[in-house]
Design a protein around this motif. Structure first.
Motif, PDB file in Angstrom:
ATOM      1  N   UNK A  56       0.798  -1.219   0.000  1.00 26.80           N
ATOM      2  CA  UNK A  56       0.000   0.000   0.000  1.00 26.80           C
ATOM      3  C   UNK A  56       0.827   1.264   0.000  1.00 26.80           C
ATOM      4  N   UNK A  57       2.144   1.172  -0.002  1.00 23.35           N
ATOM      5  CA  UNK A  57       2.964   2.374  -0.069  1.00 23.35           C
ATOM      6  C   UNK A  57       2.753   3.081  -1.398  1.00 23.35           C
ATOM      7  N   UNK A  58       2.147   4.271  -1.386  1.00 14.96           N
ATOM      8  CA  UNK A  58       1.732   4.945  -2.618  1.00 14.96           C
ATOM      9  C   UNK A  58       2.910   5.166  -3.547  1.00 14.96           C
ATOM     10  N   UNK A  59       4.024   5.577  -3.007  1.00 14.98           N
ATOM     11  CA  UNK A  59       5.174   5.901  -3.846  1.00 14.98           C
ATOM     12  C   UNK A  59       6.216   4.788  -3.879  1.00 14.98           C
ATOM     13  N   UNK A  60       5.897   3.654  -3.315  1.00 16.17           N
ATOM     14  CA  UNK A  60       6.884   2.579  -3.267  1.00 16.17           C
ATOM     15  C   UNK A  60       7.002   1.897  -4.617  1.00 16.17           C
ATOM     16  N   UNK A  61       8.209   1.441  -4.929  1.00 17.00           N
ATOM     17  CA  UNK A  61       8.425   0.724  -6.184  1.00 17.00           C
ATOM     18  C   UNK A  61       7.651  -0.581  -6.184  1.00 17.00           C
ATOM     19  N   UNK A  62       7.424  -1.146  -5.008  1.00 16.24           N
ATOM     20  CA  UNK A  62       6.686  -2.406  -4.914  1.00 16.24           C
ATOM     21  C   UNK A  62       5.234  -2.215  -5.359  1.00 16.24           C
ATOM     22  N   UNK A  63       4.597  -1.151  -4.874  1.00 18.07           N
ATOM     23  CA  UNK A  63       3.216  -0.889  -5.273  1.00 18.07           C
ATOM     24  C   UNK A  63       3.132  -0.581  -6.758  1.00 18.07           C
ATOM     25  N   UNK A  64       4.051   0.246  -7.256  1.00 14.32           N
ATOM     26  CA  UNK A  64       4.036   0.597  -8.672  1.00 14.32           C
ATOM     27  C   UNK A  64       4.219  -0.632  -9.547  1.00 14.32           C
ATOM     28  N   UNK A  65       5.148  -1.500  -9.150  1.00 14.49           N
ATOM     29  CA  UNK A  65       5.390  -2.716  -9.931  1.00 14.49           C
ATOM     30  C   UNK A  65       4.179  -3.632  -9.903  1.00 14.49           C
ATOM     31  N   UNK A  66       3.536  -3.753  -8.738  1.00 11.70           N
ATOM     32  CA  UNK A  66       2.360  -4.619  -8.624  1.00 11.70           C
ATOM     33  C   UNK A  66       1.228  -4.122  -9.522  1.00 11.70           C
ATOM     34  N   UNK A  67       1.033  -2.800  -9.590  1.00  7.76           N
ATOM     35  CA  UNK A  67      -0.036  -2.258 -10.419  1.00  7.76           C
ATOM     36  C   UNK A  67       0.256  -2.499 -11.900  1.00  7.76           C
ATOM     37  N   UNK A  68       1.479  -2.233 -12.323  1.00 11.16           N
ATOM     38  CA  UNK A  68       1.834  -2.434 -13.727  1.00 11.16           C
ATOM     39  C   UNK A  68       1.713  -3.903 -14.119  1.00 11.16           C
ATOM     40  N   UNK A  69       2.281  -4.784 -13.310  1.00 15.84           N
ATOM     41  CA  UNK A  69       2.229  -6.211 -13.628  1.00 15.84           C
ATOM     42  C   UNK A  69       0.794  -6.734 -13.550  1.00 15.84           C
ATOM     43  N   UNK A  70       0.027  -6.227 -12.592  1.00 13.59           N
ATOM     44  CA  UNK A  70      -1.358  -6.662 -12.482  1.00 13.59           C
ATOM     45  C   UNK A  70      -2.183  -6.247 -13.680  1.00 13.59           C
ATOM     46  N   UNK A  71      -1.965  -5.025 -14.162  1.00 11.64           N
ATOM     47  CA  UNK A  71      -2.723  -4.584 -15.329  1.00 11.64           C
ATOM     48  C   UNK A  71      -2.331  -5.382 -16.567  1.00 11.64           C
ATOM     49  N   UNK A  72      -1.060  -5.672 -16.720  1.00 16.53           N
ATOM     50  CA  UNK A  72      -0.645  -6.519 -17.840  1.00 16.53           C
ATOM     51  C   UNK A  72      -1.326  -7.881 -17.772  1.00 16.53           C
ATOM     52  N   UNK A  73      -1.456  -8.422 -16.555  1.00 17.98           N
ATOM     53  CA  UNK A  73      -2.111  -9.724 -16.390  1.00 17.98           C
ATOM     54  C   UNK A  73      -3.601  -9.650 -16.692  1.00 17.98           C
ATOM     55  N   UNK A  74      -4.212  -8.493 -16.431  1.00 21.08           N
ATOM     56  CA  UNK A  74      -5.657  -8.343 -16.634  1.00 21.08           C
ATOM     57  C   UNK A  74      -6.025  -8.016 -18.068  1.00 21.08           C
ATOM     58  N   UNK A  75      -5.050  -7.701 -18.902  1.00 12.03           N
ATOM     59  CA  UNK A  75      -5.320  -7.215 -20.249  1.00 12.03           C
ATOM     60  C   UNK A  75      -5.418  -8.353 -21.253  1.00 12.03           C
ATOM     61  N   UNK A  76      -6.540  -8.385 -21.967  1.00 12.64           N
ATOM     62  CA  UNK A  76      -6.766  -9.362 -23.026  1.00 12.64           C
ATOM     63  C   UNK A  76      -7.186  -8.632 -24.294  1.00 12.64           C
ATOM     64  N   UNK A  77      -6.828  -9.129 -25.463  1.00 11.07           N
ATOM     65  CA  UNK A  77      -7.264  -8.482 -26.707  1.00 11.07           C
ATOM     66  C   UNK A  77      -8.791  -8.418 -26.798  1.00 11.07           C
ATOM     67  N   UNK A  78      -9.292  -7.237 -27.092  1.00 15.80           N
ATOM     68  CA  UNK A  78     -10.715  -7.091 -27.369  1.00 15.80           C
ATOM     69  C   UNK A  78     -11.615  -6.913 -26.172  1.00 15.80           C
ATOM     70  N   UNK A  79     -11.091  -6.999 -24.936  1.00 20.95           N
ATOM     71  CA  UNK A  79     -11.936  -6.830 -23.758  1.00 20.95           C
ATOM     72  C   UNK A  79     -11.522  -5.582 -22.981  1.00 20.95           C
ATOM     73  N   UNK A  80     -12.425  -4.614 -22.841  1.00 23.29           N
ATOM     74  CA  UNK A  80     -12.100  -3.429 -22.046  1.00 23.29           C
ATOM     75  C   UNK A  80     -11.851  -3.809 -20.594  1.00 23.29           C
ATOM     76  N   UNK A  81     -11.013  -3.022 -19.921  1.00 23.35           N
ATOM     77  CA  UNK A  81     -10.725  -3.226 -18.500  1.00 23.35           C
ATOM     78  C   UNK A  81     -11.190  -2.005 -17.716  1.00 23.35           C
ATOM     79  N   UNK A  82     -12.068  -2.232 -16.752  1.00 25.34           N
ATOM     80  CA  UNK A  82     -12.447  -1.234 -15.769  1.00 25.34           C
ATOM     81  C   UNK A  82     -11.565  -1.467 -14.550  1.00 25.34           C
TER      82      UNK A  82
END
Length: 259
Positions: A56-82
């Motif tokens: 939960x550290x807003x500016x931590x590299x750990x949080x930033x990395x988790x968000x980026x990697x999580x979004x990559x995992x959630x992304x599929x061709x043709x399906x919008x992501x909320x």
């Protein structure tokens, strides 16, 4: 019924939640939802991922990395992501003190797409009751990300007039979609939610989503189009709120009722 700006071909849209606590779990849930006929949108619950990783550290590299990697995992061709950070105040895991900064940062997240470019979330959820909600909605509009303004009542159902007032407030704030979810104590509460949603859908220029949670509210998840709700949330695996039906169940009813 007006379509959602990030799922224009589906009325009402079926939104499947991704609640995994690891990037591997998010990717597996996304793949399962992507192979389920009828699913139109993926809702990535970012707070579930960060809570599981205690990042939960807003500016931590750990949080930033988790968000980026999580979004990559959630992304599929043709399906919008909320993309959604649900706050502790409204039934989620995100601490209130970091909510604003995390949602603001989420608008700039990007992942590679299947055409060699980069893609950002199609929409972000902004809780209208949070401090800075208006600023977040404005920032999203500047970046071209749609906003689902939301309000959640986990203990009761406000009067229909209050439900309508909240949906109107979201529209006035500049949201692209206005969403409210309530916890009914009686069937009269369910009917009040449906009536208020229908009235708002007729009065507002943006799509609205109205949901009654729990067992009593299952009707609202199955018959969204009948009372003006532009989307419903349905499961392919884990649920993100009580009373969610499976995507297959909702798709079957949607097909039967489609005019």
């Amino acid at each position: 019924m007006r379509p959602l700006p990030f799922a224009p071909l589906a009325v009402p849209a079926i939104i499947a939640p991704l609640t995994g606590g690891s990037t591997e779990a998010v990717a597996a849930q996304a793949a399962a939802a992507g192979s389920e006929p009828g699913v139109d949108v993926l809702e990535w619950r970012v707070d579930a991922l960060l809570e599981a990783q205690d990042a939960w550290g807003v500016r931590s590299s750990r949080a930033a990395r988790a968000v980026v990697e999580g979004f990559e995992a959630a992304t599929l061709p043709g399906l919008p992501v909320l993309a959604t950070f649900r706050s502790e105040a409204e039934g989620g895991e995100c601490p209130l003190e970091v909510y604003f900064e995390l949602v603001a940062a989420l608008m700039g997240v990007a992942a590679p797409d299947d055409r060699g470019g980069m893609v950002s979330p199609s929409a972000v959820d902004v809780e209208i009751a949070r401090d800075g909600a208006l600023e977040l909605i404005g920032a999203a509009r500047e970046t071209g990300v749609a906003v689902v303004a939301s309000s959640h009542e986990w203990e009761a159902t406000p009067p229909a007039e209050e439900i309508q007032a909240r949906l109107h407030r979201m529209a006035a704030a500049g949201a692209d979609v206005a969403k409210i979810a309530v916890m009914p104590q009686t069937m009269e509460d369910v009917f009040g939610l449906m009536q208020a949603t229908h009235a708002a859908s007729e009065a507002l220029a943006i799509p609205v989503i109205g949901i009654a949670m729990g067992e009593r509210g299952r009707l609202t998840r199955l018959c969204a189009a009948e009372f003006g709700s532009a989307a419903t949330f349905a499961t392919v695996g884990a649920a993100s709120a009580p009373g969610q039906m499976t995507a297959a169940q909702v798709a079957a009813v949607r097909q039967a009722l489609r005019r």
